[in-house]
Design an enzyme around this catalytic site. Sequence first.
Site, short mmCIF file in Angstrom:
data_model
loop_
_atom_site.label_atom_id
_atom_site.label_comp_id
_atom_site.label_asym_id
_atom_site.label_seq_id
_atom_site.Cartn_x
_atom_site.Cartn_y
_atom_site.Cartn_z
CE LYS A 1 -7.50 -0.25 6.09
NZ LYS A 1 -7.95 0.21 4.79
CG HIS B 1 -1.89 0.98 1.41
ND1 HIS B 1 -1.65 2.28 1.77
CD2 HIS B 1 -3.24 0.90 1.24
CE1 HIS B 1 -2.80 2.95 1.82
NE2 HIS B 1 -3.78 2.13 1.49
CB CYS C 1 -3.53 3.22 -1.63
SG CYS C 1 -4.74 4.48 -1.31
CG ASP D 1 0.61 -2.44 6.03
OD1 ASP D 1 -0.27 -2.51 6.90
OD2 ASP D 1 0.47 -1.83 4.96
CD GLN E 1 -6.86 -4.91 4.18
OE1 GLN E 1 -7.86 -5.57 4.45
NE2 GLN E 1 -6.94 -3.63 3.85
C1 LIG Z 1 -2.48 -2.96 3.58
C2 LIG Z 1 -2.78 -1.55 4.03
N1 LIG Z 1 -1.80 -0.81 4.55
C3 LIG Z 1 -2.01 0.43 4.98
C4 LIG Z 1 -3.24 1.02 4.88
C5 LIG Z 1 -3.43 2.42 5.38
O1 LIG Z 1 -4.28 2.42 6.47
P1 LIG Z 1 -4.85 3.79 7.07
O2 LIG Z 1 -5.37 4.57 5.90
O3 LIG Z 1 -5.92 3.34 8.00
O4 LIG Z 1 -3.73 4.46 7.74
C6 LIG Z 1 -4.30 0.30 4.31
C7 LIG Z 1 -5.63 0.92 4.12
O5 LIG Z 1 -6.28 0.67 3.13
C8 LIG Z 1 -4.06 -1.02 3.89
O6 LIG Z 1 -5.03 -1.77 3.36
#
Ligand SMILES: Cc1ncc(COP(=O)(O)O)c(C=O)c1O
Length: 414
Positions: A233, A130, A371, A207, A210
Amino acid sequence: MADELSLESEFDIQTIRQQFPILDRQIGGKPLVYLDSAASSQKSDFVLDAMSNQARTAYSNVHRGLHTLANETTDAFEKARELVRSHLNAKSVDEVIFTKGATEAINLVASGLAETIKAGDEIMVSVMEHHSNIVPWHFLRERFGAVIKWIEVSEDGSLDMESFRTQLSQKTRIVAVTHMSNVLGTVPDVATIIKEAHDAGALVLLDGCQAAVHLEIDVQALDADFYVCSAHKMYGPTGIGALYGKLDILSAMRPYQGGGEMIDTVTRNGVTYNAPPHRFEAGTPAILEAVGFGAAVEWMQKYVTPDARAYKKAVYERLAEGVRGINGLTIHGTAEGKGPVLTFSIEGTHPHDLAQILDRYGVAIRAGNHCAQPLMSHLKVSATARASVGIYNTLEEADMFVQALEKARAMLLA
Ligand SMILES: Cc1ncc(COP(=O)(O)O)c(C=O)c1O
């Protein structure tokens, strides 16, 4: 089919669904089929009530107070930290920092480690990350001359371990990879990555945005240096997430932001810092959101049972099976053990058009680059459609999605 039906009767999905008031919504006269939990999941009454009750009965600022409400709010805030600690199985609450979300958590780590990075140091990320696990590392490339190394993705969407191994070297300082791709659903072999990265002297950030809702997390067993997640999430509120970091690493890291709470002493001539986690929580935190995060974890501890996980997997499989018959449809990401995220393209259609038509049938999915532009380039698409499963989705909803998708395709290609 028989297995799925018996699963439905053993696991009472209605007990789960009744707790999510938004699932009663109608969209354009059709029952809502919410298949966008990977973007943001819905919240149960338990979470909504926890936040509302806190605000109604025991709200004040945290930590600095000497009155009853301040103490009660502080207790609730710190109880939430303990719940998040237990969810991640961190050794100590001091290793759990509340952030705005996963994005802020990764920026905090990149900023905290910045001073240790010199020109030519390498940071490894995977092509399936992401943007929030790419851009903060680009900052270190721009500011300090770090070199970003890309771990490739294999045909089925799994992480190419050969690509990881051939690029890992004594120059690698940080390996930052997803614990579950938000596009492909892939769950990389993070235990092996961590072990081999540590052998090479690198730190590892996972990260878990998910993964933290779909997998059991044990940061100690994994030996992860950093782990990040976002409450929204995980059936919790927006505006709050967590950074786990090993205490010795956090203790050596510079603060991310300066302000109240993160200091020990402030004089005209200087400042000394508080210990983690407070060192990294400058200013008034998102108090009610933290309480909601804690409640979401508590809710998950009760309801995310092995049966619930099996049911969610069955819903995903029903989706994947259902779309397989659709002409011109490609599923992106079929790696073994993947999470319940169905990302796909249909030849001759634009994902945005598909999502808009599905909405007319009450079906909420996401379309776009998610993203993840480097991954989109790798897949040779500019955008995809994505249906993602939450604990409240049913087999019937999976069928409704497939029927709506068939109609949308027919409409667009007519
Ligand atoms: C795999 C992953 N990493 C990071 C993020 C970023 O999360 P946040 O926007 O809640 O900071 C997301 C959000 O879609 C994500 O799916």
